[in-house]
Design a protein around this motif. Structure first.
Motif, mmCIF file in Angstrom:
data_model
loop_
_atom_site.group_PDB
_atom_site.id
_atom_site.type_symbol
_atom_site.label_atom_id
_atom_site.label_comp_id
_atom_site.label_asym_id
_atom_site.label_seq_id
_atom_site.Cartn_x
_atom_site.Cartn_y
_atom_site.Cartn_z
ATOM 1 N N GLU A 2 -10.894 -89.446 -29.703
ATOM 2 C CA GLU A 2 -10.915 -90.754 -29.030
ATOM 3 C C GLU A 2 -10.145 -91.796 -29.833
ATOM 4 O OE1 GLU A 2 -11.614 -94.215 -26.755
ATOM 5 O OE2 GLU A 2 -11.446 -92.098 -26.241
ATOM 6 N N LEU A 3 -10.302 -91.795 -31.138
ATOM 7 C CA LEU A 3 -9.560 -92.733 -31.975
ATOM 8 C C LEU A 3 -8.056 -92.588 -31.721
ATOM 9 C CD1 LEU A 3 -9.134 -94.765 -34.277
ATOM 10 C CD2 LEU A 3 -9.367 -92.820 -35.874
ATOM 11 N N HIS A 4 -7.589 -91.362 -31.658
ATOM 12 C CA HIS A 4 -6.163 -91.138 -31.457
ATOM 13 C C HIS A 4 -5.741 -91.418 -30.015
ATOM 14 C CE1 HIS A 4 -6.528 -89.662 -35.488
ATOM 15 N NE2 HIS A 4 -5.229 -89.822 -35.579
ATOM 16 N N ALA A 5 -6.637 -91.275 -29.066
ATOM 17 C CA ALA A 5 -6.328 -91.703 -27.696
ATOM 18 C C ALA A 5 -6.094 -93.211 -27.688
ATOM 19 C CB ALA A 5 -7.454 -91.316 -26.742
ATOM 20 N N ARG A 6 -6.908 -93.950 -28.421
ATOM 21 C CA ARG A 6 -6.736 -95.405 -28.515
ATOM 22 C C ARG A 6 -5.413 -95.756 -29.200
ATOM 23 N NH1 ARG A 6 -12.837 -97.696 -29.945
ATOM 24 N NH2 ARG A 6 -13.886 -96.518 -28.282
ATOM 25 N N LYS A 7 -5.076 -95.019 -30.246
ATOM 26 C CA LYS A 7 -3.800 -95.264 -30.920
ATOM 27 C C LYS A 7 -2.634 -94.999 -29.974
ATOM 28 C CE LYS A 7 -5.301 -94.424 -35.665
ATOM 29 N NZ LYS A 7 -5.003 -93.715 -36.920
ATOM 30 N N LEU A 8 -2.749 -93.955 -29.168
ATOM 31 C CA LEU A 8 -1.706 -93.652 -28.188
ATOM 32 C C LEU A 8 -1.596 -94.776 -27.161
ATOM 33 C CD1 LEU A 8 0.439 -91.823 -26.936
ATOM 34 C CD2 LEU A 8 -1.428 -90.547 -25.813
ATOM 35 N N ARG A 9 -2.728 -95.255 -26.650
ATOM 36 C CA ARG A 9 -2.698 -96.366 -25.693
ATOM 37 C C ARG A 9 -1.997 -97.581 -26.301
ATOM 38 N NH1 ARG A 9 -8.382 -95.070 -25.217
ATOM 39 N NH2 ARG A 9 -8.530 -93.461 -23.622
ATOM 40 N N LYS A 10 -2.310 -97.893 -27.545
ATOM 41 C CA LYS A 10 -1.704 -99.046 -28.206
ATOM 42 C C LYS A 10 -0.192 -98.870 -28.312
ATOM 43 C CE LYS A 10 -1.600 -101.800 -32.403
ATOM 44 N NZ LYS A 10 -2.089 -102.019 -33.754
ATOM 45 N N ARG A 11 0.237 -97.712 -28.763
ATOM 46 C CA ARG A 11 1.678 -97.488 -28.934
ATOM 47 C C ARG A 11 2.415 -97.504 -27.595
ATOM 48 N NH1 ARG A 11 1.669 -92.914 -33.720
ATOM 49 N NH2 ARG A 11 0.260 -94.072 -35.073
ATOM 50 N N LEU A 12 1.784 -96.990 -26.557
ATOM 51 C CA LEU A 12 2.420 -97.029 -25.236
ATOM 52 C C LEU A 12 2.536 -98.459 -24.733
ATOM 53 C CD1 LEU A 12 0.799 -93.928 -23.484
ATOM 54 C CD2 LEU A 12 3.110 -94.119 -24.456
ATOM 55 N N LYS A 13 1.514 -99.269 -24.988
ATOM 56 C CA LYS A 13 1.567 -100.677 -24.570
ATOM 57 C C LYS A 13 2.642 -101.449 -25.328
ATOM 58 C CE LYS A 13 -3.122 -101.480 -22.846
ATOM 59 N NZ LYS A 13 -2.752 -101.243 -21.480
ATOM 60 N N GLN A 14 2.876 -101.083 -26.572
ATOM 61 C CA GLN A 14 3.842 -101.805 -27.403
ATOM 62 C C GLN A 14 5.282 -101.327 -27.213
ATOM 63 O OE1 GLN A 14 2.104 -101.168 -31.286
ATOM 64 N NE2 GLN A 14 0.940 -103.078 -31.171
ATOM 65 N N ALA A 15 5.450 -100.168 -26.607
ATOM 66 C CA ALA A 15 6.789 -99.588 -26.470
ATOM 67 C C ALA A 15 7.582 -100.281 -25.358
ATOM 68 C CB ALA A 15 6.674 -98.095 -26.174
ATOM 69 N N ASN A 16 8.875 -100.283 -25.547
ATOM 70 C CA ASN A 16 9.784 -100.786 -24.516
ATOM 71 C C ASN A 16 10.470 -99.591 -23.872
ATOM 72 O OD1 ASN A 16 9.373 -103.599 -24.995
ATOM 73 N ND2 ASN A 16 10.564 -103.373 -26.873
ATOM 74 N N PHE A 17 10.257 -99.437 -22.577
ATOM 75 C CA PHE A 17 10.809 -98.306 -21.856
ATOM 76 C C PHE A 17 11.901 -98.758 -20.897
ATOM 77 C CE2 PHE A 17 6.262 -97.031 -22.480
ATOM 78 C CZ PHE A 17 6.494 -96.040 -23.404
ATOM 79 N N THR A 18 12.837 -97.854 -20.666
ATOM 80 C CA THR A 18 13.839 -98.052 -19.635
ATOM 81 C C THR A 18 13.732 -96.900 -18.654
ATOM 82 O OG1 THR A 18 15.589 -96.774 -20.716
ATOM 83 C CG2 THR A 18 15.402 -99.120 -21.322
#
Length: 181
Positions: free
Chosen positions: A101-117
């Motif tokens: 779960e901790l790493h699921a949260r880390k993944l959510r954070k990184r996805l929110k911070q990423a810039n996608f095209t």
């Protein structure tokens, strides 16, 4: 023209249990066949899954997307030796799930911070997912070593405190039931 893509990775047809702060594991969740040749007295199979819903537009670089990230426990892959376990071992196994779960949260954070095209979203999400999964595996191994697989009480307590602090640190990235990220 609008293109729509939905991806759900590593979802198995078997029953899974999604991590919840209100539901702790119990021995009845461990439905797999024990490996009597293993040195382990219990095994927790858990990990992270993610889904991507993506809408692209053919005449534009505009994208719309939603992700769904979950920490999952796999009962059919998890097992225990009934004659060799106790509440301490169950607590150890629960913490493995909490680390997922901790790493699921880390993944959510990184996805929110990423810039996608439009051209890189799938590759970037996959790369971020792979990196978080690598970190997850490394932490799971460090936890087993640092607690001597639950036999080192002081080590176990140290890890429980560490994971509780980390979950709190990332609480803004906890997924609510039936919510996309």
């Amino acid at each position: 023209m609008i293109g729509i893509l939905c991806i759900l990775l590593f979802v198995q047809s078997d029953e899974t249990i999604t991590w919840s702060p209100h539901q702790k594991l119990h021995w009845g969740n461990f439905e797999g066949t024990p490996d009597y040749d293993s040195d382990a007295v219990a095994i927790t199979a858990s990990g992270i899954t993610y889904g991507l819903s993506l809408k692209t537009y053919s005449n534009s670089d505009k994208i719309e997307y939603e992700t769904k990230v979950m920490a999952q426990f796999y009962p059919q892959e998890s097992w225990y030796l009934k004659e060799s376990v106790n509440d301490t071992v169950l607590g150890h196994e629960q913490l493995h799930f909490d680390i997922s779960e901790l790493h699921a949260r880390k993944l959510r954070k990184r996805l929110k911070q990423a810039n996608f095209t439009k051209n890189n979203i799938r590759q970037k999400i996959s790369k971020i997912y792979d990196q978080v999964n690598k970190e997850l595996r490394e932490m799971q191994e460090a936890y087993d070593e640092g607690s001597d697989y639950s036999r080192d009480y002081a080590g176990q307590v140290k890890w429980q405190k560490l994971i509780a602090r980390e979950l709190k640190k990332y609480e803004n990235y906890q997924r609510l039931p039936n919510e996309n990220d």
